[in-house]
Design a protein around this motif. Structure first.
Motif, PDB file in Angstrom:
ATOM      1  N   ILE A  39       0.906   8.350   5.660  1.00  8.26           N
ATOM      2  CA  ILE A  39      -0.463   7.856   5.702  1.00  8.26           C
ATOM      3  C   ILE A  39      -1.096   8.070   7.070  1.00  8.26           C
ATOM      4  O   ILE A  39      -2.267   8.443   7.177  1.00  8.26           O
ATOM      5  CB  ILE A  39      -0.516   6.361   5.320  1.00  8.26           C
ATOM      6  CG1 ILE A  39      -0.156   6.184   3.835  1.00  8.26           C
ATOM      7  CG2 ILE A  39      -1.891   5.773   5.597  1.00  8.26           C
ATOM      8  CD1 ILE A  39      -1.103   6.851   2.864  1.00  8.26           C
ATOM      9  N   GLN A  40      -0.332   7.843   8.149  1.00  7.91           N
ATOM     10  CA  GLN A  40      -0.898   8.005   9.488  1.00  7.91           C
ATOM     11  C   GLN A  40      -1.373   9.435   9.711  1.00  7.91           C
ATOM     12  O   GLN A  40      -2.419   9.678  10.330  1.00  7.91           O
ATOM     13  CB  GLN A  40       0.130   7.611  10.551  1.00  7.91           C
ATOM     14  CG  GLN A  40      -0.422   7.590  11.976  1.00  7.91           C
ATOM     15  CD  GLN A  40      -1.591   6.627  12.138  1.00  7.91           C
ATOM     16  OE1 GLN A  40      -1.601   5.538  11.574  1.00  7.91           O
ATOM     17  NE2 GLN A  40      -2.592   7.037  12.902  1.00  7.91           N
ATOM     18  N   GLN A  41      -0.644  10.415   9.194  1.00  4.41           N
ATOM     19  CA  GLN A  41      -1.053  11.816   9.319  1.00  4.41           C
ATOM     20  C   GLN A  41      -2.331  12.061   8.524  1.00  4.41           C
ATOM     21  O   GLN A  41      -3.244  12.762   8.996  1.00  4.41           O
ATOM     22  CB  GLN A  41       0.056  12.748   8.822  1.00  4.41           C
ATOM     23  CG  GLN A  41      -0.292  14.227   8.969  1.00  4.41           C
ATOM     24  CD  GLN A  41       0.812  15.141   8.440  1.00  4.41           C
ATOM     25  OE1 GLN A  41       1.934  14.678   8.155  1.00  4.41           O
ATOM     26  NE2 GLN A  41       0.510  16.415   8.299  1.00  4.41           N
ATOM     27  N   PHE A  42      -2.410  11.471   7.322  1.00  4.97           N
ATOM     28  CA  PHE A  42      -3.631  11.607   6.521  1.00  4.97           C
ATOM     29  C   PHE A  42      -4.840  11.053   7.265  1.00  4.97           C
ATOM     30  O   PHE A  42      -5.897  11.681   7.316  1.00  4.97           O
ATOM     31  CB  PHE A  42      -3.463  10.879   5.180  1.00  4.97           C
ATOM     32  CG  PHE A  42      -4.749  10.685   4.435  1.00  4.97           C
ATOM     33  CD1 PHE A  42      -5.353  11.736   3.769  1.00  4.97           C
ATOM     34  CD2 PHE A  42      -5.379   9.441   4.428  1.00  4.97           C
ATOM     35  CE1 PHE A  42      -6.554  11.561   3.103  1.00  4.97           C
ATOM     36  CE2 PHE A  42      -6.577   9.257   3.764  1.00  4.97           C
ATOM     37  CZ  PHE A  42      -7.173  10.316   3.100  1.00  4.97           C
ATOM     38  N   LEU A  43      -4.673   9.869   7.866  1.00  5.55           N
ATOM     39  CA  LEU A  43      -5.795   9.254   8.578  1.00  5.55           C
ATOM     40  C   LEU A  43      -6.231  10.103   9.767  1.00  5.55           C
ATOM     41  O   LEU A  43      -7.432  10.229  10.044  1.00  5.55           O
ATOM     42  CB  LEU A  43      -5.411   7.847   9.044  1.00  5.55           C
ATOM     43  CG  LEU A  43      -5.166   6.820   7.938  1.00  5.55           C
ATOM     44  CD1 LEU A  43      -4.675   5.502   8.527  1.00  5.55           C
ATOM     45  CD2 LEU A  43      -6.426   6.579   7.099  1.00  5.55           C
ATOM     46  N   LEU A  44      -5.299  10.703  10.463  1.00  6.49           N
ATOM     47  CA  LEU A  44      -5.628  11.507  11.636  1.00  6.49           C
ATOM     48  C   LEU A  44      -6.257  12.843  11.273  1.00  6.49           C
ATOM     49  O   LEU A  44      -7.186  13.297  11.941  1.00  6.49           O
ATOM     50  CB  LEU A  44      -4.365  11.748  12.476  1.00  6.49           C
ATOM     51  CG  LEU A  44      -3.830  10.556  13.279  1.00  6.49           C
ATOM     52  CD1 LEU A  44      -2.468  10.889  13.881  1.00  6.49           C
ATOM     53  CD2 LEU A  44      -4.811  10.164  14.378  1.00  6.49           C
ATOM     54  N   PHE A  73      -4.221   1.340  -2.182  1.00  5.18           N
ATOM     55  CA  PHE A  73      -5.155   1.934  -1.224  1.00  5.18           C
ATOM     56  C   PHE A  73      -5.493   0.985  -0.077  1.00  5.18           C
ATOM     57  O   PHE A  73      -6.473   1.191   0.635  1.00  5.18           O
ATOM     58  CB  PHE A  73      -6.424   2.376  -1.956  1.00  5.18           C
ATOM     59  CG  PHE A  73      -6.166   3.456  -2.967  1.00  5.18           C
ATOM     60  CD1 PHE A  73      -6.174   4.787  -2.595  1.00  5.18           C
ATOM     61  CD2 PHE A  73      -5.850   3.131  -4.277  1.00  5.18           C
ATOM     62  CE1 PHE A  73      -5.895   5.783  -3.512  1.00  5.18           C
ATOM     63  CE2 PHE A  73      -5.580   4.120  -5.209  1.00  5.18           C
ATOM     64  CZ  PHE A  73      -5.591   5.449  -4.828  1.00  5.18           C
ATOM     65  N   ARG A  74      -4.666  -0.040   0.116  1.00  3.35           N
ATOM     66  CA  ARG A  74      -4.970  -1.009   1.163  1.00  3.35           C
ATOM     67  C   ARG A  74      -4.481  -0.558   2.539  1.00  3.35           C
ATOM     68  O   ARG A  74      -4.439  -1.355   3.475  1.00  3.35           O
ATOM     69  CB  ARG A  74      -4.424  -2.389   0.775  1.00  3.35           C
ATOM     70  CG  ARG A  74      -5.068  -2.905  -0.513  1.00  3.35           C
ATOM     71  CD  ARG A  74      -4.866  -4.369  -0.747  1.00  3.35           C
ATOM     72  NE  ARG A  74      -5.291  -4.754  -2.084  1.00  3.35           N
ATOM     73  CZ  ARG A  74      -6.555  -4.964  -2.467  1.00  3.35           C
ATOM     74  NH1 ARG A  74      -7.531  -4.827  -1.593  1.00  3.35           N
ATOM     75  NH2 ARG A  74      -6.843  -5.302  -3.713  1.00  3.35           N
ATOM     76  N   PHE A  75      -4.149   0.738   2.668  1.00  2.00           N
ATOM     77  CA  PHE A  75      -3.988   1.302   4.009  1.00  2.00           C
ATOM     78  C   PHE A  75      -5.367   1.505   4.642  1.00  2.00           C
ATOM     79  O   PHE A  75      -5.477   1.756   5.845  1.00  2.00           O
ATOM     80  CB  PHE A  75      -3.195   2.621   3.978  1.00  2.00           C
ATOM     81  CG  PHE A  75      -3.759   3.678   3.063  1.00  2.00           C
ATOM     82  CD1 PHE A  75      -4.727   4.555   3.515  1.00  2.00           C
ATOM     83  CD2 PHE A  75      -3.306   3.803   1.756  1.00  2.00           C
ATOM     84  CE1 PHE A  75      -5.234   5.543   2.691  1.00  2.00           C
ATOM     85  CE2 PHE A  75      -3.810   4.790   0.916  1.00  2.00           C
ATOM     86  CZ  PHE A  75      -4.778   5.659   1.386  1.00  2.00           C
ATOM     87  N   ILE A  76      -6.419   1.402   3.832  1.00  2.00           N
ATOM     88  CA  ILE A  76      -7.793   1.293   4.312  1.00  2.00           C
ATOM     89  C   ILE A  76      -8.140  -0.200   4.246  1.00  2.00           C
ATOM     90  O   ILE A  76      -7.760  -0.877   3.295  1.00  2.00           O
ATOM     91  CB  ILE A  76      -8.761   2.102   3.424  1.00  2.00           C
ATOM     92  CG1 ILE A  76      -8.291   3.557   3.312  1.00  2.00           C
ATOM     93  CG2 ILE A  76     -10.182   2.021   3.978  1.00  2.00           C
ATOM     94  CD1 ILE A  76      -8.247   4.314   4.617  1.00  2.00           C
ATOM     95  N   ALA A 117       0.843  -1.185   0.000  1.00  2.00           N
ATOM     96  CA  ALA A 117       0.000   0.000   0.000  1.00  2.00           C
ATOM     97  C   ALA A 117       0.883   1.242   0.000  1.00  2.00           C
ATOM     98  O   ALA A 117       2.070   1.202   0.324  1.00  2.00           O
ATOM     99  CB  ALA A 117      -0.901  -0.005   1.237  1.00  2.00           C
ATOM    100  N   LEU A 118       0.288   2.363  -0.368  1.00  2.00           N
ATOM    101  CA  LEU A 118       1.011   3.622  -0.287  1.00  2.00           C
ATOM    102  C   LEU A 118       1.461   3.865   1.151  1.00  2.00           C
ATOM    103  O   LEU A 118       0.754   3.534   2.101  1.00  2.00           O
ATOM    104  CB  LEU A 118       0.108   4.777  -0.720  1.00  2.00           C
ATOM    105  CG  LEU A 118      -0.258   4.893  -2.209  1.00  2.00           C
ATOM    106  CD1 LEU A 118      -1.181   6.089  -2.414  1.00  2.00           C
ATOM    107  CD2 LEU A 118       0.979   5.054  -3.062  1.00  2.00           C
ATOM    108  N   THR A 119       2.633   4.427   1.312  1.00  2.00           N
ATOM    109  CA  THR A 119       3.100   4.823   2.643  1.00  2.00           C
ATOM    110  C   THR A 119       2.945   6.321   2.849  1.00  2.00           C
ATOM    111  O   THR A 119       2.902   6.796   3.983  1.00  2.00           O
ATOM    112  CB  THR A 119       4.571   4.448   2.840  1.00  2.00           C
ATOM    113  OG1 THR A 119       5.368   5.111   1.832  1.00  2.00           O
ATOM    114  CG2 THR A 119       4.765   2.942   2.720  1.00  2.00           C
ATOM    115  N   HIS A 120       2.861   7.067   1.727  1.00  2.00           N
ATOM    116  CA  HIS A 120       2.687   8.510   1.783  1.00  2.00           C
ATOM    117  C   HIS A 120       1.669   8.941   0.725  1.00  2.00           C
ATOM    118  O   HIS A 120       1.520   8.293  -0.312  1.00  2.00           O
ATOM    119  CB  HIS A 120       4.011   9.237   1.515  1.00  2.00           C
ATOM    120  CG  HIS A 120       4.982   9.170   2.642  1.00  2.00           C
ATOM    121  ND1 HIS A 120       5.593   7.996   3.027  1.00  2.00           N
ATOM    122  CD2 HIS A 120       5.451  10.141   3.485  1.00  2.00           C
ATOM    123  CE1 HIS A 120       6.406   8.242   4.040  1.00  2.00           C
ATOM    124  NE2 HIS A 120       6.337   9.523   4.340  1.00  2.00           N
TER     125      HIS A 120
END
Length: 383
Positions: free
Chosen positions: A13-18, A107-110, A4-7
Motif C-alpha cells: 500500500i505504501q508504494q501505491f500511495l507514493l 479501503f481504510r488505508f485512506i 484494511a488491505l495491506t497490498h
C-alpha cells in the motif's frame, strides 16, 4: 474491525500511495481473489424501486443521446428497456446491503473521512455511461461479468463536453490504455483522468468513491460556519487612521486590517471544527431523527451489561481531531468534545462491547456523548 488491505495485488500500500494515488491509473489483477458479488442484477434493480435509494438509468441510444432517467423506478421501466446499451446505477449500496458495506473496510488505508460510498452499476452487453472524468479518486472493482475499460487523457473544466445530454460526456477521447476486467480485478483512476467502460455481456461494477470538496465549497461553507458564531458588534475599525492624499484609495493599512480579521477567525481550531462536521455529514439515510422515547444513559448501560452490543450505523460517518484544546469527535455532521480514547474507539470499531466501554463511562462527558450518539442513531443498541 476488518483490516484494511495491506497490498494491491503484489504492491504494498505504501508504494501505491507514493507512486499512484492521485498521480496515475493502476490496473490490479485479482485484487479480490475468487470475488463473488453479494448482490445480483435483480436485487440491484429491486433497490432502485425504493423511494429512499438514489438511482439512475443511462440509455445510450434513447430519445436523446445518453438519455438520463432518475429513480425511483417501477417494474415497467425495466420491462421496457432495450436489450443492450443501457446502464443502471445505484448509489450508496453499502448502506443497504451489509455484505457490500464490509467491502469498505478494505479501503481504510485512506482516512475514513475521505471514503464516500459504493455505487454499483449493472449493464447488459455494450452498456456504458460514456467517456467521462471525475473530480475524485475511484476504485472500479469488477463484480460480475466482463467490462472493457479505456483510459484516456487528463481533463479539466475546460475539456469539451458533448452537447444535448444531461451527462458530462467528453466530446473527445484519446485512448492511452485499455483492458478487459473480470470478477475480482480492480482499476484505480485518479481525479481528472478520462475513462470509459463498456460491458461485455451482462456486467456489474463496484465504484468505491472518495470525498473531495472543491476549494470553492471549502471557502464558502467554512466562511458561513464561522460567520454563524460572530455577533454584529465585531466590526472593521481603524482607530489609527491617517490622512491620505486621495480619499478614493484603499491603502495597504486597510487591506492589512482585513487580513487580520480573517486570520483572527480562520484559526486551525475553527477550521478543524468545520471540516470535521462537513466531512462526516451523511449524504443519505439521515432525515431528522425524532423519537418520543429518548434512550438514557441508564438504558443503554443496562442493555450492554446484559450482553447487547453497540453497533455503528452502516450509514454513519465518524472522525476525530485532537489539538491542545482537547479531542473532538465528529459524527454525522455534529461535533462532540470527549476523551481521545472514546473518539478512537468509536472511529475504529463497528461493534462495541460493554467491556470496551466500561472504563470510559465513569467520565460524565463521555457517557453523555455516547447517549447523544445513540439518540441520533450514529450508534445502535442491538443484540
Amino acid at each position: 474491525m476488518t483490516s484494511a488491505l495491506t497490498h494491491l495485488g503484489n504492491m504494498p500500500i505504501q508504494q501505491f500511495l507514493l507512486e499512484y494515488w492521485q498521480k496515475k491509473p493502476l490496473l490490479i489483477r485479482n485484487a479480490f481473489p475468487n470475488f463473488q458479488s453479494p448482490i445480483d442484477g435483480d436485487e440491484l434493480a429491486g433497490l432502485a424501486l425504493e423511494e429512499e435509494v438514489e438511482s439512475r438509468i443511462v440509455v445510450e441510444k434513447g430519445k436523446t443521446p445518453w438519455e438520463l432517467h432518475n429513480g425511483p423506478f417501477d417494474e415497467d421501466t425495466f420491462a421496457n428497456l432495450p436489450p443492450t446499451h443501457w446502464t443502471l446505477l445505484v448509489q450508496a449500496v453499502d448502506q443497504w446491503v451489509p455484505e457490500v458495506n464490509l467491502l469498505l473496510d478494505n479501503f481504510r488505508f485512506i482516512p475514513n473521512w475521505r471514503l464516500d460510498d459504493i455505487m454499483i452499476s449493472f449493464a447488459p452487453d455494450q452498456g456504458s455511461v460514456g467517456p467521462h472524468f471525475d473530480y475524485y479518486d475511484v476504485f472500479l472493482l469488477q463484480g460480475m461479468g466482463k467490462r472493457k475499460w479505456k483510459i484516456g487523457q487528463n481533463c479539466d473544466v475546460n475539456s469539451p463536453h458533448l452537447q444535448g445530454t444531461q451527462l458530462h460526456i467528453l466530446e473527445n477521447f484519446e485512448t492511452q490504455d485499455e483492458w478487459i476486467l473480470e470478477p475480482g480485478d480492480m482499476l484505480y483512476i485518479p481525479p481528472g483522468v478520462a475513462h470509459w467502460g463498456v460491458a461485455q455481456g451482462d456486467c456489474m461494477t463496484y465504484s468505491i468513491g472518495f470525498r473531495a470538496p472543491s476549494h470553492s465549497a471549502i471557502v464558502d461553507e467554512l466562511s458561513h460556519d464561522i460567520a454563524q458564531t460572530l455577533n454584529n458588534d465585531a466590526r472593521f475599525s481603524d482607530p489609527y487612521l491617517k490622512l491620505q492624499s486621495n480619499p478614493g484609495e484603499i491603502n495597504a493599512d486597510a487591506i492589512a486590517q482585513i487580513q487580520e480579521i480573517i486570520q483572527q477567525h480562520f484559526t486551525a481550531e475553527n477550521i478543524a471544527h468545520w471540516f470535521g462536521k462537513h466531512m462526516t455529514e451523511r449524504k443519505y439515510g439521515q432525515d431528522d431523527i425524532e423519537s418520543d422515547d429518548e434512550i438514557t444513559a441508564d438504558d443503554w448501560q443496562a442493555a450492554l451489561a446484559e450482553g447487547q452490543m453497540l453497533w455503528r450505523h452502516p450509514a454513519a460517518r465518524v472522525a476525530f481531531h485532537t489539538s491542545n484544546e482537547g479531542t473532538q469527535l465528529f459524527a454525522d455532521g455534529q461535533a462532540f468534545p470527549c476523551s481521545r480514547e472514546l473518539a478512537e474507539l468509536v472511529s475504529a470499531e463497528v461493534e462495541i462491547s460493554w467491556e470496551q466501554l466500561k472504563p470510559l463511562v465513569q467520565d460524565l462527558f463521555d457517557r453523555a456523548v455516547i447517549t447523544q450518539l445513540i439518540n441520533q442513531e450514529t450508534l445502535l443498541v442491538d443484540e
